[in-house]
Scaffold this active site. Structure first.
Site, PDB file in Angstrom:
ATOM      1  N   HIS A 180       0.860  -1.172   0.000  1.00  0.00           N
ATOM      2  CA  HIS A 180       0.000   0.000   0.000  1.00  0.00           C
ATOM      3  C   HIS A 180       0.894   1.219   0.000  1.00  0.00           C
ATOM      4  O   HIS A 180       1.779   1.351   0.845  1.00  0.00           O
ATOM      5  CB  HIS A 180      -0.920   0.011   1.216  1.00  0.00           C
ATOM      6  CG  HIS A 180      -1.792   1.223   1.250  1.00  0.00           C
ATOM      7  ND1 HIS A 180      -3.024   1.264   0.614  1.00  0.00           N
ATOM      8  CD2 HIS A 180      -1.603   2.448   1.781  1.00  0.00           C
ATOM      9  CE1 HIS A 180      -3.548   2.464   0.770  1.00  0.00           C
ATOM     10  NE2 HIS A 180      -2.718   3.200   1.478  1.00  0.00           N
ATOM     11  N   CYS A 181       0.680   2.129  -0.952  1.00  0.00           N
ATOM     12  CA  CYS A 181       1.551   3.300  -1.058  1.00  0.00           C
ATOM     13  C   CYS A 181       0.778   4.526  -0.588  1.00  0.00           C
ATOM     14  O   CYS A 181      -0.237   4.882  -1.186  1.00  0.00           O
ATOM     15  CB  CYS A 181       2.003   3.475  -2.506  1.00  0.00           C
ATOM     16  SG  CYS A 181       2.941   4.967  -2.773  1.00  0.00           S
ATOM     17  N   VAL A 182       1.275   5.182   0.476  1.00  0.00           N
ATOM     18  CA  VAL A 182       0.536   6.342   0.981  1.00  0.00           C
ATOM     19  C   VAL A 182       0.677   7.555   0.061  1.00  0.00           C
ATOM     20  O   VAL A 182      -0.186   8.425   0.054  1.00  0.00           O
ATOM     21  CB  VAL A 182       0.969   6.746   2.413  1.00  0.00           C
ATOM     22  CG1 VAL A 182       0.558   5.694   3.415  1.00  0.00           C
ATOM     23  CG2 VAL A 182       2.429   7.038   2.492  1.00  0.00           C
TER      24      VAL A 182
END
Ligand SMILES: *[C@@H]1O[C@H](CO)[C@@H](O)[C@H](O)[C@H]1NC(C)=O
Ligand SMILES: [Zn+2]
Ligand SMILES: [Zn+2]
Length: 344
Positions: A180-182
């Protein structure tokens, strides 16, 4: 402002950047996060309760719930760099006869990067849904090691396809889950890994190109100032060459913002280049970041004959599923779609 104050501000800004970047990367086990946790434990008893709850809540909101904060931060930093480049570096470079075409490369790169950034944000990474799951189950076979057949996600209540993972931030299962890439507020999965790679490369190119142009400009400024051949009389009346420290001090005092920006860009460039290389490596060997972390505990007994026998062993290590570099890349850029079953 004197040189030392400026320099101190500079160091603080760089440190803050490092903190932010390390924190964003989201991997719980970075040495930095361990350090931060320890600092938290030490300072904890001395900070008021409301501050503790406030910072915990903020961190939770930032990193464990979906939000656009990092997208805004991304746009803000980019805006600052481009404003600085346009208003200070661009004019100076024109004076030194840098061609207009090489000065417009950063803007072209910005457009390309924004396009991939947008696709990363908007593209569905490959959410496992009730409707699609039966088709998604057939994309990859279970390896019986990292992914066992017949396991359901307790939250989504759907059978987990091989290579998928439940994202706790987005609260959904994602097919061929990477991480998951913020920064894009989205998972990276089967359908957007390609955009993520292209995005990383275009950000690197952007930072690298602006850094080169800015470095060139500063070099010319130093040459022009004549500091390289200048000298001064020291306390003992001896003539001394000005030296590199004078040059740095001169640049800091004459172009403080530009020097700040250059430091930031070099930092971003090396950091993201490393990250982009890591993700290219993963793409080339047909692995997701998730699988890479998961399979770290496996020990190949052939390579480590003295390893304790009760450790999980995997003779083939991480290359097992690779059918060659090109097919691996093909799978990233043309991800297999879920098989649609026809009802008769
Ligand atoms: C990549 O790995 C998966 C299993 O993890 C395998 O099913 C697939 O065929 C592999 N793809 C290529 C191109 O080797
Ligand atoms: Zn799930
Ligand atoms: Zn997610």
């Amino acid at each position: 402002m004197d040189f030392l104050t400026l320099f101190a501000i500079y160091v603080v800004v760089v440190l803050i950047c490092i903190v932010l970047v390390c924190k964003y990367s989201g991997q719980q086990q970075t040495p930095f996060n361990a350090l931060l946790n320890n600092i938290g434990k030490v300072v904890g008893p001395f900070t008021p309760k409301w501050l503790q709850t406030f910072s915990q809540r903020t961190l939770h909101k930032l990193f464990h719930q979906r939000n656009n904060m990092f997208i805004y931060l991304h746009v803000l930093l980019e805006g600052a760099v481009y404003a600085e480049f346009t208003y200070e570096v661009f004019g100076f470079c024109r004076e030194m006869d840098t061609t207009l075409s090489s000065l417009s490369v950063p803007y072209v790169l910005l457009a390309i990067k924004t396009f991939f950034f947008y696709l990363c944000i908007k593209r569905d990474p490959g959410t496992v849904t009730k409707k699609k799951v039966s088709g998604q189950l057939h994309i990859y076979p279970y390896d019986g090691r990292l992914f066992q057949p017949g396991v359901s996600c307790p939250t989504c209540q759907l059978v987990k396809p091989a290579r998928s993972k439940h994202c706790r931030v987005c609260n959904r299962c994602v097919q061929r889950f990477d991480h998951h890439c913020v920064w894009v507020n989205n998972c990276i999965g089967a359908q957007n890994t390609r955009y993520f790679l292209l995005y990383l490369f275009s950000v690197c190119a952007m930072a690298g190109d602006i850094a080169l142009l800015t470095g060139d400009m500063l070099l010319h400024a130093v040459l022009r100032s004549g500091l390289l051949t200048a000298s001064y009389i020291d306390d003992y009346g001896q003539q001394q060459p000005a030296g590199p420290l004078f040059v740095v001090q001169h640049l800091f005092l004459t172009f403080p913002r530009i020097v700040f920006m250059l430091g930031f860009l070099i930092f971003v460039f090396f950091l993201l280049a490393g990250y982009a290389l890591f993700h290219s490596y993963l793409a080339l060997v047909n692995q997701t970041a998730n699988e890479w972390y998961k399979s770290r505990g496996y020990v190949c007994q052939h390579c480590h004959p003295t390893a304790p026998a009760d450790l999980p062993t995997d003779h083939t290590k991480r290359y097992y599923y690779s059918r060659g570099l090109l097919p691996n890349l093909g799978e990233i850029f043309f991800p297999p779609l879920p098989v649609q079953k026809k009802h008769n």
